[in-house]
Design an enzyme around this catalytic site. Structure first.
Site, PDB file in Angstrom:
ATOM      1  N   LYS A  23       0.841  -1.197   0.000  1.00 40.10           N
ATOM      2  CA  LYS A  23       0.000   0.000   0.000  1.00 40.10           C
ATOM      3  C   LYS A  23       0.880   1.252   0.000  1.00 40.10           C
ATOM      4  O   LYS A  23       0.717   2.136  -0.842  1.00 40.10           O
ATOM      5  CB  LYS A  23      -0.895   0.006   1.245  1.00 40.10           C
ATOM      6  CG  LYS A  23      -1.583   1.321   1.494  1.00 40.10           C
ATOM      7  CD  LYS A  23      -2.466   1.283   2.723  1.00 40.10           C
ATOM      8  CE  LYS A  23      -1.758   1.663   4.010  1.00 40.10           C
ATOM      9  NZ  LYS A  23      -1.427   3.099   4.129  1.00 40.10           N
ATOM     10  N   ASN A  24       1.804   1.304   0.958  1.00 42.17           N
ATOM     11  CA  ASN A  24       2.629   2.508   1.083  1.00 42.17           C
ATOM     12  C   ASN A  24       3.620   2.644  -0.077  1.00 42.17           C
ATOM     13  O   ASN A  24       4.189   3.715  -0.284  1.00 42.17           O
ATOM     14  CB  ASN A  24       3.388   2.507   2.416  1.00 42.17           C
ATOM     15  CG  ASN A  24       2.455   2.733   3.590  1.00 42.17           C
ATOM     16  OD1 ASN A  24       1.280   3.052   3.404  1.00 42.17           O
ATOM     17  ND2 ASN A  24       2.970   2.563   4.801  1.00 42.17           N
ATOM     18  N   CYS A 117      -5.125  13.204  13.412  1.00 42.47           N
ATOM     19  CA  CYS A 117      -5.133  11.771  13.120  1.00 42.47           C
ATOM     20  C   CYS A 117      -4.922  10.992  14.401  1.00 42.47           C
ATOM     21  O   CYS A 117      -4.431  11.513  15.390  1.00 42.47           O
ATOM     22  CB  CYS A 117      -4.060  11.511  12.075  1.00 42.47           C
ATOM     23  SG  CYS A 117      -2.975  10.176  12.335  1.00 42.47           S
ATOM     24  N   ARG A 122       0.593  14.881  13.408  1.00 44.57           N
ATOM     25  CA  ARG A 122       1.361  14.498  12.211  1.00 44.57           C
ATOM     26  C   ARG A 122       1.450  15.711  11.293  1.00 44.57           C
ATOM     27  O   ARG A 122       0.727  15.811  10.306  1.00 44.57           O
ATOM     28  CB  ARG A 122       0.681  13.336  11.485  1.00 44.57           C
ATOM     29  CG  ARG A 122       0.815  12.029  12.220  1.00 44.57           C
ATOM     30  CD  ARG A 122       0.091  10.926  11.508  1.00 44.57           C
ATOM     31  NE  ARG A 122       0.864  10.344  10.415  1.00 44.57           N
ATOM     32  CZ  ARG A 122       0.398   9.367   9.630  1.00 44.57           C
ATOM     33  NH1 ARG A 122      -0.805   8.898   9.812  1.00 44.57           N
ATOM     34  NH2 ARG A 122       1.152   8.864   8.676  1.00 44.57           N
ATOM     35  N   ASP A 307       4.844   0.634  12.214  1.00 46.04           N
ATOM     36  CA  ASP A 307       3.591   0.014  11.779  1.00 46.04           C
ATOM     37  C   ASP A 307       3.440  -1.426  12.292  1.00 46.04           C
ATOM     38  O   ASP A 307       2.371  -2.012  12.166  1.00 46.04           O
ATOM     39  CB  ASP A 307       3.492   0.030  10.248  1.00 46.04           C
ATOM     40  CG  ASP A 307       3.230   1.429   9.714  1.00 46.04           C
ATOM     41  OD1 ASP A 307       2.867   2.308  10.507  1.00 46.04           O
ATOM     42  OD2 ASP A 307       3.385   1.638   8.491  1.00 46.04           O
ATOM     43  N   ARG A 399      -8.778  -0.117   5.329  1.00 43.94           N
ATOM     44  CA  ARG A 399      -7.955   0.906   4.675  1.00 43.94           C
ATOM     45  C   ARG A 399      -6.622   0.309   4.215  1.00 43.94           C
ATOM     46  O   ARG A 399      -6.066   0.746   3.213  1.00 43.94           O
ATOM     47  CB  ARG A 399      -7.659   2.062   5.649  1.00 43.94           C
ATOM     48  CG  ARG A 399      -8.802   3.026   5.815  1.00 43.94           C
ATOM     49  CD  ARG A 399      -8.340   4.241   6.595  1.00 43.94           C
ATOM     50  NE  ARG A 399      -7.113   4.801   6.015  1.00 43.94           N
ATOM     51  CZ  ARG A 399      -6.354   5.709   6.602  1.00 43.94           C
ATOM     52  NH1 ARG A 399      -6.678   6.191   7.781  1.00 43.94           N
ATOM     53  NH2 ARG A 399      -5.261   6.155   6.006  1.00 43.94           N
TER      54      ARG A 399
HETATM   55  C1  UD1 Z   1       4.643   6.838   6.451  1.00 44.05           C
HETATM   56  C2  UD1 Z   1       3.749   5.625   6.321  1.00 44.05           C
HETATM   57  C3  UD1 Z   1       3.206   5.187   7.663  1.00 44.05           C
HETATM   58  C4  UD1 Z   1       4.352   4.993   8.657  1.00 44.05           C
HETATM   59  C5  UD1 Z   1       5.252   6.209   8.694  1.00 44.05           C
HETATM   60  C6  UD1 Z   1       6.499   5.983   9.529  1.00 44.05           C
HETATM   61  C7  UD1 Z   1       2.835   5.936   4.093  1.00 44.05           C
HETATM   62  C8  UD1 Z   1       1.658   6.259   3.268  1.00 44.05           C
HETATM   63  N1  UD1 Z   1       2.664   5.978   5.419  1.00 44.05           N
HETATM   64  O1  UD1 Z   1       3.830   7.903   6.955  1.00 44.05           O
HETATM   65  O2  UD1 Z   1       2.487   3.956   7.492  1.00 44.05           O
HETATM   66  O3  UD1 Z   1       3.813   4.767   9.949  1.00 44.05           O
HETATM   67  O4  UD1 Z   1       5.692   6.540   7.363  1.00 44.05           O
HETATM   68  O5  UD1 Z   1       7.212   4.885   9.062  1.00 44.05           O
HETATM   69  O6  UD1 Z   1       3.891   5.600   3.584  1.00 44.05           O
HETATM   70  N2  UD1 Z   1       6.851  14.692  10.742  1.00 44.05           N
HETATM   71  C9  UD1 Z   1       6.945  16.040  11.061  1.00 44.05           C
HETATM   72  N3  UD1 Z   1       6.782  16.966  10.079  1.00 44.05           N
HETATM   73  C10 UD1 Z   1       6.521  16.613   8.778  1.00 44.05           C
HETATM   74  C11 UD1 Z   1       6.429  15.243   8.451  1.00 44.05           C
HETATM   75  C12 UD1 Z   1       6.592  14.310   9.463  1.00 44.05           C
HETATM   76  O7  UD1 Z   1       7.173  16.398  12.226  1.00 44.05           O
HETATM   77  O8  UD1 Z   1       6.375  17.504   7.933  1.00 44.05           O
HETATM   78  C13 UD1 Z   1       7.017  13.657  11.813  1.00 44.05           C
HETATM   79  C14 UD1 Z   1       5.748  12.857  12.070  1.00 44.05           C
HETATM   80  O9  UD1 Z   1       4.880  13.519  12.950  1.00 44.05           O
HETATM   81  C15 UD1 Z   1       6.311  11.570  12.652  1.00 44.05           C
HETATM   82  C16 UD1 Z   1       7.635  11.408  11.913  1.00 44.05           C
HETATM   83  O10 UD1 Z   1       7.939  12.690  11.358  1.00 44.05           O
HETATM   84  O11 UD1 Z   1       6.564  11.717  14.031  1.00 44.05           O
HETATM   85  C17 UD1 Z   1       7.621  10.385  10.777  1.00 44.05           C
HETATM   86  O12 UD1 Z   1       6.564  10.672   9.908  1.00 44.05           O
HETATM   87  P1  UD1 Z   1       6.630  10.343   8.340  1.00 44.05           P
HETATM   88  O13 UD1 Z   1       7.835   9.511   8.061  1.00 44.05           O
HETATM   89  O14 UD1 Z   1       6.458  11.596   7.583  1.00 44.05           O
HETATM   90  O15 UD1 Z   1       5.327   9.440   8.140  1.00 44.05           O
HETATM   91  P2  UD1 Z   1       4.358   9.415   6.888  1.00 44.05           P
HETATM   92  O16 UD1 Z   1       5.124   9.618   5.630  1.00 44.05           O
HETATM   93  O17 UD1 Z   1       3.189  10.288   7.159  1.00 44.05           O
END
Ligand code: UD1
Length: 420
Positions: A23-24, A117, A122, A307, A399
């Site tokens: 999915k991701n 969320c 996030r 995850d 989902r």
């Molecule tokens: C992706 C995965 C999700 C997984 C996560 C971490 C997808 C669609 N989803 O989510 O299943 O749990 O990686 O492996 O691939 N952060 C900030 N600012 C930002 C962006 C992120 O502070 O602008 C923080 C987030 O709050 C979190 C951390 O960075 O604490 C990691 O988040 P991120 O790697 O961005 O997760 P996703 O890409 O949303």
């Protein structure tokens, strides 16, 4: 529709099951198809709600999207709209992946902020800061990100956190930026490595994807890719292996990529389960034994995946001894804990850790899903609980897991979907 599962617990899962496509992995590739005109075809795409939500976002943008038998066909020839509405983005944060490609293709975009969320805060600040570095003007108005640029320019981007979403979004936008973009502290997840290979196949000049330093040289002429096979879903594979372990069964997950799971598989072996890797197949055997408690700390790839933290909580709830699970990626990601407690798990929360004392057995109760991975965790716990557990709100599970009840039933589980 608020389907529930009625799960008859206490049956060891045994047998072989095929791993779904990631999915991701699929979501950023769908977004990347917006970078150019034409027909993209992705194979091994899972049929699940998040993919349908992304398809709806792409349709709003004017793409034609069809999913049949695992083949996703996206025609972006007539995409002419650069907005992603709140109604869709709030359903799935990964919709935010369209921002980079829209900026690259149209020089402007209007994408809703994702909002809150169940995993805790996030933010998308890292994405936005990086687009500004690339020469994009960013405004926030009425819950929307308004992005505009005349000319994207390559830049050095140091990410404060190795964010998966930010790394992917920047990589896609940077294909249209003039000169070199270097991302430091980039996410190294296999899904990012795959995005790098996909962009390269489209004609982009990308190197280092899957390592902490990614470099993109742009702009290059991009063309659609029509024969891409999406990587296996490492999280689904890990979840099914935990299901085998927690029921003291023997489960083989076929066609996954064991390399993507190595830290997880080592931890699984530490519990006393037999873990056997044979090519792309992994077998866990936990028959006739009580598994031991094993601590984990989640981390960015290649660390223990956040995850899989919630399924691990379920496994540890019935392990022999005490364990500590520390969540370093989403410190508040423990919504599964109160549900597991309803089944009789003994868990104490402290800051971003859960201390678990294994119990002899869990007992059936009514429980409720709150996010994708929490849902998987509590369904798996229900498989190990004595009696019939009702799991409410399985739309969270749907989902991210394709026909999960069918897979569990094929392995000898007894999971009934009840339409309410
Ligand atoms: C992706 C995965 C999700 C997984 C996560 C971490 C997808 C669609 N989803 O989510 O299943 O749990 O990686 O492996 O691939 N952060 C900030 N600012 C930002 C962006 C992120 O502070 O602008 C923080 C987030 O709050 C979190 C951390 O960075 O604490 C990691 O988040 P991120 O790697 O961005 O997760 P996703 O890409 O949303």
């Amino acid at each position: 529709m608020m389907d529930r599962f009625d799960v008859e617990g206490g049956r060891p899962l045994t047998g072989t099951i095929e791993c779904a496509g990631s999915k991701n992995g699929t979501l950023p590739l769908m977004a990347a198809s917006l970078l150019t005109k034409g027909v993209t075809i992705l194979d091994n795409v899972p049929h699940l709600q998040d993919i349908f939500t992304m398809a709806m976002v792409m349709r709003v943008i004017g793409a034609d999207v069809q999913l049949e038998n695992g083949k996703l066909r996206i025609d972006t020839s007539h995409s002419n709209f650069f907005e992603a509405p709140y109604e869709l983005v709030r359903k799935m944060r990964a919709s935010f992946y369209v921002l980079g490609p829209l900026i690259a293709r149209f020089g402007k975009a209007k994408v809703s902020l994702p909002g809150g969320c169940n995993l805790g805060p996030r933010p998308v600040n890292l994405h936005l800061k990086a687009f500004e570095r690339l020469g994009c003007k960013i405004d926030i108005d009425a819950g929307y990100v308004l992005a505009e640029t005349d000319n994207l320019k390559g830049a050095v981007i140091d990410l404060d956190i190795a964010s998966v979403g930010a790394t992917g979004n920047i990589m896609m936008a940077a294909t249209a930026a003039e000169g070199t973009t270097t991302i430091h502290n980039a996410a190294c997840e296999p899904e990012i490595e795959e995005l790098g290979r996909f962009l390269t196949e489209m004609g982009a000049d990308v190197s280092g994807a899957g390592t902490p330093t990614v470099e993109i040289n742009g702009p290059t002429v991009l063309k659609p890719v029509s024969n891409w096979r999406v990587i296996p879903d490492r999280i689904e594979a890990g979840t099914l292996l935990v299901a085998g372990a927690i029921t003291n069964g023997r489960v083989t997950v076929q066609n996954c990529n064991p390399e993507h799971l190595s830290v997880f598989l080592n931890k699984l072996a530490d519990t006393g389960a037999d873990v056997e890797i044979s090519g792309n197949d992994v077998t866990v055997d936990a028959t006739n034994r009580k598994l031991s408690a094993v601590d984990i700390t989640t981390a960015v790839y290649p660390g223990f995946p956040t995850d899989l933290q919630s399924p691990w909580t379920s496994l540890m709830s019935v392990a022999n001894g005490s364990s500590t699970l520390t969540e370093k990626v989403y410190p508040e990601r423990f919504s599964h804990v109160p549900e597991l407690e309803r089944l009789g798990a003994k868990i104490t929360k402290e800051m971003n850790s859960a201390h678990i004392t294994g119990v002899d057995s869990l007992k059936a109760a009514s429980i409720m899903c709150s996010d994708i991975r929490a849902a998987a965790a509590i369904v798996i716990a229900a498989l190990a609980a004595e009696g019939q557990t009702s799991v409410l709100r399985v739309y969270h599970l749907d989902r991210g897991y394709e026909r999960f009840e069918d897979k569990l039933n094929k392995l000898g589980g007894k999971v009934l979907r009840v339409r309410e």
